[in-house]
Motif scaffolding. Structure first.
Motif, PDB file in Angstrom:
ATOM      1  N   UNK A  17      25.223  47.052  69.682  1.00 44.75           N
ATOM      2  CA  UNK A  17      24.937  47.507  68.583  1.00 44.75           C
ATOM      3  C   UNK A  17      26.124  48.149  68.023  1.00 44.75           C
ATOM      4  N   UNK A  18      26.819  48.768  68.789  1.00 52.02           N
ATOM      5  CA  UNK A  18      28.103  49.492  68.126  1.00 52.02           C
ATOM      6  C   UNK A  18      29.036  49.642  69.320  1.00 52.02           C
ATOM      7  N   UNK A  19      30.149  49.912  68.966  1.00 51.20           N
ATOM      8  CA  UNK A  19      31.232  50.185  70.034  1.00 51.20           C
ATOM      9  C   UNK A  19      32.139  49.242  70.248  1.00 51.20           C
ATOM     10  N   UNK A  60      37.739  45.895  56.742  1.00 55.03           N
ATOM     11  CA  UNK A  60      37.472  46.661  58.167  1.00 55.03           C
ATOM     12  C   UNK A  60      37.104  47.939  58.171  1.00 55.03           C
ATOM     13  N   UNK A  61      37.281  48.691  57.051  1.00 53.79           N
ATOM     14  CA  UNK A  61      37.186  50.175  57.454  1.00 53.79           C
ATOM     15  C   UNK A  61      35.847  50.397  56.869  1.00 53.79           C
ATOM     16  N   UNK A  62      35.098  49.410  56.289  1.00 55.22           N
ATOM     17  CA  UNK A  62      33.685  49.525  56.124  1.00 55.22           C
ATOM     18  C   UNK A  62      32.906  48.902  57.728  1.00 55.22           C
ATOM     19  N   UNK A  63      33.324  47.945  58.101  1.00 54.66           N
ATOM     20  CA  UNK A  63      32.800  47.280  59.168  1.00 54.66           C
ATOM     21  C   UNK A  63      32.959  48.215  60.494  1.00 54.66           C
ATOM     22  N   UNK A  64      34.230  48.847  60.535  1.00 56.16           N
ATOM     23  CA  UNK A  64      34.214  49.823  61.694  1.00 56.16           C
ATOM     24  C   UNK A  64      33.499  50.979  61.627  1.00 56.16           C
ATOM     25  N   UNK A  65      32.931  51.501  60.387  1.00 57.51           N
ATOM     26  CA  UNK A  65      31.960  52.374  60.283  1.00 57.51           C
ATOM     27  C   UNK A  65      30.644  52.159  60.603  1.00 57.51           C
ATOM     28  N   UNK A  66      30.349  50.973  60.180  1.00 59.80           N
ATOM     29  CA  UNK A  66      29.040  50.438  60.591  1.00 59.80           C
ATOM     30  C   UNK A  66      28.711  50.297  62.010  1.00 59.80           C
ATOM     31  N   UNK A  71      33.089  51.786  65.569  1.00 65.30           N
ATOM     32  CA  UNK A  71      34.417  51.274  66.154  1.00 65.30           C
ATOM     33  C   UNK A  71      35.423  52.108  65.856  1.00 65.30           C
ATOM     34  N   UNK A  72      36.084  52.587  66.749  1.00 66.99           N
ATOM     35  CA  UNK A  72      37.355  53.560  66.463  1.00 66.99           C
ATOM     36  C   UNK A  72      38.509  52.868  66.072  1.00 66.99           C
ATOM     37  N   UNK A  73      38.533  52.356  65.036  1.00 69.62           N
ATOM     38  CA  UNK A  73      39.887  51.627  64.745  1.00 69.62           C
ATOM     39  C   UNK A  73      41.071  52.433  63.550  1.00 69.62           C
ATOM     40  N   UNK A  74      41.791  51.622  63.253  1.00 69.55           N
ATOM     41  CA  UNK A  74      42.706  52.009  62.264  1.00 69.55           C
ATOM     42  C   UNK A  74      42.051  52.508  60.966  1.00 69.55           C
ATOM     43  N   UNK A  75      41.001  51.784  60.487  1.00 68.33           N
ATOM     44  CA  UNK A  75      40.471  52.160  59.299  1.00 68.33           C
ATOM     45  C   UNK A  75      39.887  53.556  59.075  1.00 68.33           C
ATOM     46  N   UNK A  76      39.269  53.940  60.240  1.00 64.89           N
ATOM     47  CA  UNK A  76      38.491  55.233  60.279  1.00 64.89           C
ATOM     48  C   UNK A  76      39.761  56.258  60.549  1.00 64.89           C
ATOM     49  N   UNK A  77      40.743  55.994  61.123  1.00 63.69           N
ATOM     50  CA  UNK A  77      42.007  56.779  61.395  1.00 63.69           C
ATOM     51  C   UNK A  77      42.767  57.210  59.926  1.00 63.69           C
ATOM     52  N   UNK A  78      43.121  56.126  59.061  1.00 62.42           N
ATOM     53  CA  UNK A  78      43.843  56.082  57.973  1.00 62.42           C
ATOM     54  C   UNK A  78      42.630  56.853  56.820  1.00 62.42           C
TER      55      UNK A  78
END
Length: 318
Positions: free
Chosen positions: A167-169, A257-263, A266-273
């Motif tokens: 489901x996540x990660x 991808x920022x939205x998808x990483x949140x859903x 996922x610890x990606x660049x989107x959340x970091x920025x």
């Protein structure tokens, strides 16, 4: 020097200039922000003397041009500074987050191309028929469904209900290639659907435009099979237009991808920025501009090379 080599060198030069302009505009744009790294590095009870010493250490009291040149010199060496919020090296933060974002964006783009180009071509070859109407309706739905809603629907159905995928990660490739692929399925489907709809519509329009050309009618009159005409003529002439759209969609995918990483947590660049923008963590925000800009530059360079490869006459005429 061949045309393709000149094209690559020319595009590299202009792309680096664009990247430099974007980084410069972002850096000087942050001058209008009340930059307060002491809120993270020293805490709310820091004395004025401690704050002054920290500003001197970070060079925030220097003229803005001096700060910019110092940052630029460090960025060229690969030194992106230290995060104000976490006190970690920014380069390390980027390298820890970049693989997951690149994996999602690249896999999603491949899926979007396969689905969009295939269905778009199919719809064009069956124009005004039931197949065309069905595929076009699917494209409309693909545009209409929000990524976060689709992501939650996929998690509910395929992860929580049927337990087919996590489901996540995100699982790194080097840890387990199989689990890496499984962890990408749901976020990639959620991210690829709207882009596939866009590519499908443009592919349909490009192929329909080619169907009315004289060379297609001539090919039909010579007895060539439909599959041969589609592969050798239609797609070869229609794809350069689609390739240009694909390059534009890379930027859209990075944003989505920022939205998808949140859903999918996922610890990606989107959340970091995004976190850096909200917390005014300028070093991380600048690194994000550089990384995203570099991805877009590479995508556009690959698109230019592919367009010339598909249509060498354009290169010969230039």
């Amino acid at each position: 020097m061949g045309y393709l080599a000149r094209l690559v060198l020319g595009r590299l030069g202009s792309s680096l200039a664009v990247l430099l302009i974007a980084a410069t505009a972002t850096f000087f744009g942050t001058a209008f922000i009340d930059r307060r790294p002491e809120a993270y590095l020293l805490g709310p009870t820091a004395s004025p003397e401690s704050v002054q010493l920290l500003h001197e250490k970070l060079g925030l009291d220097d003229p803005l041009l001096v700060q910019y040149l110092r940052w630029l010199a460090g960025a060229v060496r690969g030194d992106l500074g230290t995060s104000w919020a976490s006190s970690q090296e920014v380069a390390g933060l980027v390298w820890s987050r970049l693989p997951s974002t690149l994996s999602i964006v690249i896999c999603s783009m491949v899926l979007a191309i396969l689905v969009g180009v295939t269905l778009g071509t199919l719809a064009a070859l069956h124009q005004t028929r039931a197949t065309d109407r069905l595929v076009s309706t699917g494209f409309t739905l693909g545009h209409s469904v929000p990524e976060f809603w689709l992501g939650m629907l996929l998690v509910t159905a395929l992860a929580l209900h049927w337990s087919l995928f996590p489901a996540t990660g995100y699982v790194p490739f080097e840890e387990s290639p199989t689990e890496w692929a499984r962890s990408l399925v749901l976020p990639c489907v959620a991210l690829a659907l709207p882009v596939a709809a866009t590519l499908g519509r443009h592919t349909r329009s490009a192929v329909i435009a080619q169907l009315g050309q004289d060379y297609v009618r001539w090919s039909v009159s010579t007895g060539l099979g439909r599959r041969t005409i589609v592969r050798a003529a239609l797609l070869k002439n229609a794809l350069p237009t689609v390739v240009a759209i694909i390059a534009l969609q890379v930027l859209a995918m990075l944003s989505l991808s920022i939205v998808v990483e949140r859903v999918f947590a996922i610890q990606g660049m989107g959340g970091l920025v995004l976190s850096a923008a909200l917390s005014q963590d300028i070093p991380v925000l600048m690194a994000g501009v550089i990384v995203y800009g570099a991805i877009v530059v590479v995508a556009n360079l690959m698109a230019d090379v592919l367009q010339v490869t598909l249509n060498p006459r354009a290169g010969a005429a230039s």
